[in-house]
Design a protein around this motif. Structure first.
Motif, short mmCIF file in Angstrom:
data_model
loop_
_atom_site.label_atom_id
_atom_site.label_comp_id
_atom_site.label_asym_id
_atom_site.label_seq_id
_atom_site.Cartn_x
_atom_site.Cartn_y
_atom_site.Cartn_z
N GLN A 64 51.46 31.15 27.72
CA GLN A 64 50.92 29.79 27.80
C GLN A 64 50.83 29.31 29.24
OE1 GLN A 64 52.82 26.92 25.25
NE2 GLN A 64 51.74 25.19 26.14
N GLU A 65 51.87 29.57 30.02
CA GLU A 65 51.85 29.15 31.42
C GLU A 65 50.69 29.79 32.19
OE1 GLU A 65 56.26 28.77 30.31
OE2 GLU A 65 54.54 30.03 29.78
N VAL A 66 50.44 31.07 31.91
CA VAL A 66 49.36 31.78 32.59
C VAL A 66 48.00 31.24 32.16
CG1 VAL A 66 48.25 34.03 32.90
CG2 VAL A 66 50.75 33.86 32.93
N VAL A 67 47.82 31.04 30.87
CA VAL A 67 46.54 30.56 30.36
C VAL A 67 46.22 29.17 30.90
CG1 VAL A 67 45.34 29.81 28.26
CG2 VAL A 67 46.60 31.97 28.26
N GLU A 68 47.24 28.33 31.04
CA GLU A 68 47.02 26.95 31.46
C GLU A 68 46.95 26.78 32.98
OE1 GLU A 68 50.16 24.78 29.63
OE2 GLU A 68 49.23 24.80 27.62
N ALA A 69 47.13 27.87 33.73
CA ALA A 69 47.22 27.75 35.19
C ALA A 69 45.87 27.61 35.88
CB ALA A 69 47.95 28.97 35.76
N GLY A 70 44.79 27.90 35.17
CA GLY A 70 43.46 27.75 35.77
C GLY A 70 43.02 28.92 36.62
N PHE A 71 43.57 30.10 36.37
CA PHE A 71 43.17 31.28 37.13
C PHE A 71 41.74 31.70 36.75
CE2 PHE A 71 47.90 32.13 36.93
CZ PHE A 71 48.13 31.82 38.27
N GLN A 72 41.13 32.51 37.61
CA GLN A 72 39.78 33.02 37.37
C GLN A 72 39.78 33.97 36.17
OE1 GLN A 72 36.58 32.61 38.85
NE2 GLN A 72 36.07 33.81 37.03
N HIS A 73 38.95 33.65 35.18
CA HIS A 73 38.81 34.50 34.00
C HIS A 73 38.18 35.83 34.39
CE1 HIS A 73 37.04 35.67 30.03
NE2 HIS A 73 38.18 35.18 29.59
N LYS A 74 38.66 36.91 33.79
CA LYS A 74 38.14 38.25 34.08
C LYS A 74 37.85 38.98 32.78
CE LYS A 74 39.54 42.77 35.95
NZ LYS A 74 40.65 43.54 36.55
N ASN A 75 36.64 39.56 32.68
CA ASN A 75 36.29 40.29 31.46
C ASN A 75 35.82 41.71 31.72
OD1 ASN A 75 33.61 40.11 32.34
ND2 ASN A 75 33.15 38.31 31.07
N GLY A 76 35.92 42.18 32.98
CA GLY A 76 35.47 43.54 33.21
C GLY A 76 35.52 43.93 34.67
N ALA A 77 34.82 45.03 34.98
CA ALA A 77 34.75 45.56 36.33
C ALA A 77 33.32 45.97 36.63
CB ALA A 77 35.67 46.77 36.48
N ALA A 78 32.88 45.67 37.86
CA ALA A 78 31.54 46.05 38.32
C ALA A 78 31.69 47.04 39.46
CB ALA A 78 30.76 44.82 38.77
N PHE A 79 30.87 48.08 39.46
CA PHE A 79 30.90 49.12 40.47
C PHE A 79 29.54 49.19 41.15
CE2 PHE A 79 34.05 50.19 37.33
CZ PHE A 79 35.14 50.66 38.07
N ALA A 80 29.54 49.40 42.47
CA ALA A 80 28.29 49.49 43.22
C ALA A 80 28.40 50.58 44.28
CB ALA A 80 27.97 48.15 43.88
N LYS A 81 27.31 51.32 44.44
CA LYS A 81 27.23 52.33 45.50
C LYS A 81 25.76 52.48 45.87
CE LYS A 81 28.40 57.10 46.74
NZ LYS A 81 28.98 58.38 46.28
N GLY A 82 25.37 51.96 47.02
CA GLY A 82 23.97 51.97 47.39
C GLY A 82 23.15 51.22 46.36
N ALA A 83 22.12 51.88 45.84
CA ALA A 83 21.28 51.26 44.82
C ALA A 83 21.86 51.38 43.41
CB ALA A 83 19.88 51.88 44.84
N LEU A 84 22.95 52.13 43.26
CA LEU A 84 23.55 52.34 41.96
C LEU A 84 24.50 51.20 41.62
CD1 LEU A 84 24.45 56.13 42.27
CD2 LEU A 84 22.45 55.13 41.15
N CYS A 85 24.53 50.80 40.37
CA CYS A 85 25.49 49.80 39.92
C CYS A 85 25.84 50.08 38.46
CB CYS A 85 24.96 48.38 40.08
SG CYS A 85 23.45 48.03 39.18
N SER A 86 27.05 49.68 38.08
CA SER A 86 27.51 49.92 36.71
C SER A 86 28.57 48.88 36.38
CB SER A 86 28.08 51.33 36.57
OG SER A 86 28.52 51.57 35.26
N ASP A 87 28.39 48.21 35.25
CA ASP A 87 29.35 47.20 34.80
C ASP A 87 30.03 47.67 33.52
OD1 ASP A 87 28.38 45.72 36.86
OD2 ASP A 87 27.55 44.10 35.62
#
Length: 417
Positions: A64-87
């Motif tokens: 509860q303390e963590v949820v109520e702290a207002g941290f940035q929500h995260k749902n995944g990871a994005a990868f980039a290399k030159g013109a390549l990208c992958s989420d």
């Protein structure tokens, strides 16, 4: 020697593994004393959590303390290399459990967890440092130097080392063993990022690979207040090519990567940089007579998949469970019930980290013809579910990664069952 204090559990370090262990042990009714050499809040890296860690926060009564702290929500990871990208979206994964988490300034996050542990009844002594330990007697004996320079001793039934990179027990007991990972270094800082909405999804960590050197990569971890953690990882020789302060060196390397330079084109570099070299570490054993090593005090691999905090919390959960069983009168095999289960997940992460630097897992990440089920299995690993042996990439990570890499290099979208 003067009077020796008595307690049930001494924990060295009030970071995530120490705080979660304290919370779990207080739920068992145990008397817990945490010795922390620093004063919180304090700076730390490891700011992008994995969804698997939410389970342990929930178990420790800190969700509860963590949820109520207002941290940035995260749902995944994005990868980039030159013109390549992958989420990768962690909500679309193979393993059951949490699919979202947070990206956190660790000073604020760690203080929140430590405060929750104190609220649960643990005692935390900030500014106190462990100077010596004796684990040969019936009960571990800990020598401590207090905030004012006074020395005292504490006897406990169990001793848990959650000291992170300080690695207190490995140093004092001669448990350190060289990591089998090559030495790497990192330069990092916090910035006012001013990133345009179209340039990055703030709900994901961004991992950018250098377009010419696949072993050089960058993290961009956005926070909820418009700031980000920015860092680069490379060999010490590579980092040594660049003169100046840590921030000047970091900015010079970023300038070689057009896509990342564009993302950070309006950033305000207002915080001094830091560096870390040779952070990978290992030990001869994760436990001994009435003591155990948690998180980074035992083994640290690499920051590339943000596994450190999840491993730390997993170790806290396993150790607390073993201690609970012991207090119920059971005979606990710490190798079978703590070290081996913890190491199983660490070894899964190890295979993926090694594959990243060898380049094979990067081929997998940037492949554009994944079968949906394969993608969900990979997403589960990236989300921290490295202990779910129903996932074939956990059960046999190296073999399946090798096969998948070959398939990706041939651009054949087949499922490796």
């Amino acid at each position: 020697m003067g009077k020796i204090e008595q307690t049930e559990i001494v924990i060295i370090g009030a970071g995530p593994s120490g705080a979660v262990a304290a919370g779990l042990l207080r739920k068992q009714g145990r008397q817990v004393l945490v010795i922390e050499k620093e004063t919180f809040p304090r700076f730390s890296i490891g700011e992008s959590l994995l969804p698997q860690s939410m389970q342990y926060l929930e178990e420790a009564g800190m969700l509860q303390e963590v949820v109520e702290a207002g941290f940035q929500h995260k749902n995944g990871a994005a990868f980039a290399k030159g013109a390549l990208c992958s989420d990768f979206d962690f909500r679309d994964k193979f393993s059951p459990g949490w699919g979202t988490t947070y990206q956190v300034p660790r000073g604020q996050f760690d203080k929140l967890l430590a405060d929750a542990a104190e609220k649960a009844g643990a005692e935390i002594r900030y500014g106190h440092a462990v100077t010596a330990v004796d684990v040969d007697a019936e009960r571990p004996l800990v020598q401590v130097r207090g905030e004012g320079g006074e020395n005292y001793a504490v006897s406990a039934r169990y001793l848990l080392d959650a000291s992170g990179f300080a690695r207190t027990l490995p140093r004092l007991l001669g448990l350190e063993r060289p990591s089998d990972f090559p030495v790497r270094g990192a330069l990092f800082t916090h910035v006012e990022d001013r990133i345009a909405l179209e340039d990055m999804d703030r709900h994901k960590i961004l991992i950018t690979v250098h377009p010419e050197h696949h072993g050089v990569w960058f993290w961009t971890i956005p926070f909820s207040d418009g700031r980000s953690s920015q860092g680069v990882v490379a060999t010490p020789d590579y980092l040594a090519r660049y003169p100046g302060t840590e921030v000047e060196r970091l900015r010079a390397i970023i300038a070689e990567v057009p896509t990342l330079a564009k993302v950070l084109r309006q950033a305000v570099w207002d915080t001094p940089g830091r560096s870390l070299t040779g952070y990978a570490a290992n030990v001869t054993s994760l436990w001994g007579k009435n003591y155990a090593l948690l998180g980074n005090a035992g083994e640290f691999l690499d920051p590339v998949f943000s596994s450190g905090v999840t491993i730390a919390m997993r170790s806290a959960s396993l150790a607390a469970h073993c201690i609970g069983r012991a207090y119920q009168g059971e005979t606990v095999d710490w190798q079978a019930n703590y070290a081996l289960p913890l190491q199983a997940g660490v070894d899964t992460f190890r295979a993926f980290v090694a594959g990243w630097y060898e380049g094979g897992f990067q081929d997998v990440i940037f492949h554009d013809q994944h079968a949906p089920e394969i993608r969900r299995m990979i997403a589960s690993i990236l989300a921290g579910y490295a202990w779910d042996r129903s996932n074939p990439y956990v059960a046999k990570p190296q073999r399946r990664l090798d096969v998948l890499r070959q398939l990706c290099q041939q651009t054949v979208p087949e499922v490796v069952a």
